[in-house]
Write an enzyme that holds these catalytic residues in place. Structure first.
Site, PDB file in Angstrom:
ATOM      1  CG  ASN A   1      -1.709   1.228   1.437  1.00 21.09           C
ATOM      2  OD1 ASN A   1      -1.792   2.050   0.520  1.00 21.09           O
ATOM      3  ND2 ASN A   1      -2.313   1.378   2.604  1.00 21.09           N
TER       4      ASN A   1
ATOM      5  CE  LYS B   1      -0.231   3.314   4.751  1.00 22.27           C
ATOM      6  NZ  LYS B   1      -0.167   3.455   6.206  1.00 22.27           N
TER       7      LYS B   1
ATOM      8  CD  GLU C   1      -2.953   5.664   6.732  1.00 22.48           C
ATOM      9  OE1 GLU C   1      -2.895   5.664   5.482  1.00 22.48           O
ATOM     10  OE2 GLU C   1      -2.052   5.174   7.450  1.00 22.48           O
TER      11      GLU C   1
ATOM     12  CD  GLU D   1      -3.641  -2.200   7.355  1.00 23.96           C
ATOM     13  OE1 GLU D   1      -2.552  -2.493   6.854  1.00 23.96           O
ATOM     14  OE2 GLU D   1      -4.230  -1.130   7.154  1.00 23.96           O
TER      15      GLU D   1
ATOM     16  N   GLY E   1       2.491   2.349  10.842  1.00 25.41           N
ATOM     17  CA  GLY E   1       3.517   3.380  10.711  1.00 25.41           C
ATOM     18  C   GLY E   1       4.239   3.723  12.003  1.00 25.41           C
TER      19      GLY E   1
ATOM     20  CB  SER F   1       4.927  -1.711  12.127  1.00 30.26           C
ATOM     21  OG  SER F   1       4.580  -0.353  12.386  1.00 30.26           O
TER      22      SER F   1
HETATM   23  P1  PGA Z   1       2.720   0.413   7.592  1.00 29.60           P
HETATM   24  O1  PGA Z   1       1.269   0.632   6.960  1.00 29.60           O
HETATM   25  O2  PGA Z   1       3.242  -0.899   7.048  1.00 29.60           O
HETATM   26  O3  PGA Z   1       3.524   1.597   7.110  1.00 29.60           O
HETATM   27  O4  PGA Z   1       2.561   0.373   9.067  1.00 29.60           O
HETATM   28  C1  PGA Z   1       0.386  -0.448   6.772  1.00 29.60           C
HETATM   29  C2  PGA Z   1      -0.923   0.055   6.220  1.00 29.60           C
HETATM   30  O5  PGA Z   1      -1.419   1.096   6.691  1.00 29.60           O
HETATM   31  O6  PGA Z   1      -1.488  -0.551   5.293  1.00 29.60           O
END
Ligand code: PGA
Length: 248
Positions: A9, A11, A95, A163, A169, A209
């Site tokens: 992803n 983003k 998000e 998640e 993050g 993460s």
């Molecule tokens: P991250 O994000 O691996 O940067 O923690 C995962 C996600 O939000 O899909």
């Protein structure tokens, strides 16, 4: 047998220059032992899906509107994602639930749109830190699944991503038994609603993460069928190591 899925992803990251990472990834993983998916920003979907033609990498969107077309400035329909080469779409990411006020009802409507356009919906669920501290994790996940997944789900049109919001993050990851508890619960919840046959085929991803150092442990947890990876999916080197671990 469920085939594992390594889903990236991106983003709101990436410009055309980032396609170099994809070229590297495609070269390094011509026949991986798992499915590979990258969900870039919508601006890169078309060039990326062209690049991924004849590779093992599939492309997906990060959101879609529930309607096929119309007066919705700034939005993108599921049909448009499919037209640009998407096979999947991430829906209900925390998000988007936070930034755009998306509710379970909105997410379910978007999932129906995804199916209408022939896309597989990756529906995201996850508790906040306060909800976990209050012991409400399973209750929250159950309610999000009930509300966000429409009737008609099956192993081809649905992937569910767990998640935990506090793990996204942050570099923080739940303990493995905590991940296991949620994934077992999700499988059972699907079985109760859609029957054990369907539940057995739907892939359940962990996200938050995930990185090259923790992926092997996380994937060893029962009912974890892959990862939804944010930060560590942006660089071919890191995501390549995650793909290698999931493909074992
Ligand atoms: P991250 O994000 O691996 O940067 O923690 C995962 C996600 O939000 O899909």
């Amino acid at each position: 047998m469920r085939r594992r899925l390594a889903a990236g992803n991106w983003k709101m990251n990436g410009t055309h220059a980032s396609l170099d990472e994809l070229r590297t990834l495609a070269q390094q993983h011509p026949s991986p032992g798992c499915d590979i998916l990258i969900c870039p920003p919508a601006t890169l979907l078309d060039p990326m899906s062209r690049l991924c033609r004849d590779t093992a990498i599939a492309c997906g969107g990060q959101d879609c509107h529930a309607e096929p077309k119309g007066a919705h400035t700034g939005d993108i329909s599921a049909e448009m994602l499919a037209d640009a080469g998407a096979e999947y779409v991430i829906l209900g990411h925390s998000e988007r639930r936070a930034d755009h006020g998306e509710t379970d009802e909105t997410v379910a409507a978007k999932a129906l749109a995804a199916w209408r356009a022939g896309l597989t919906a990756i529906i995201c669920v996850g508790e906040s830190e306060a909800q976990r501290d209050n012991g409400a994790t399973l209750e929250v996940i159950g309610a999000q699944m009930d509300g966000s997944i429409p009737d008609g789900a099956d192993g081809d049109n649905l992937v569910v991503a767990y998640e935990p919001i506090w793990a996204i993050g942050t570099g923080r990851v739940p303990m493995l038994p905590e991940i296991g508890e949620v994934h077992d619960f999700m499988r059972a919840r699907l079985a109760a609603r859609f029957g054990p046959g369907v539940a057995d085929q739907v892939r359940l991803l962990y996200g938050g993460s995930m990185n090259p150092a923790n992926v092997a442990d996380i994937i060893s947890v029962r009912n974890v069928d892959g990862g939804l990876v944010g930060g560590a999916s942006l660089k071919a080197r890191d995501f390549g190591r995650i793909i290698a671990a999931l493909g074992k």
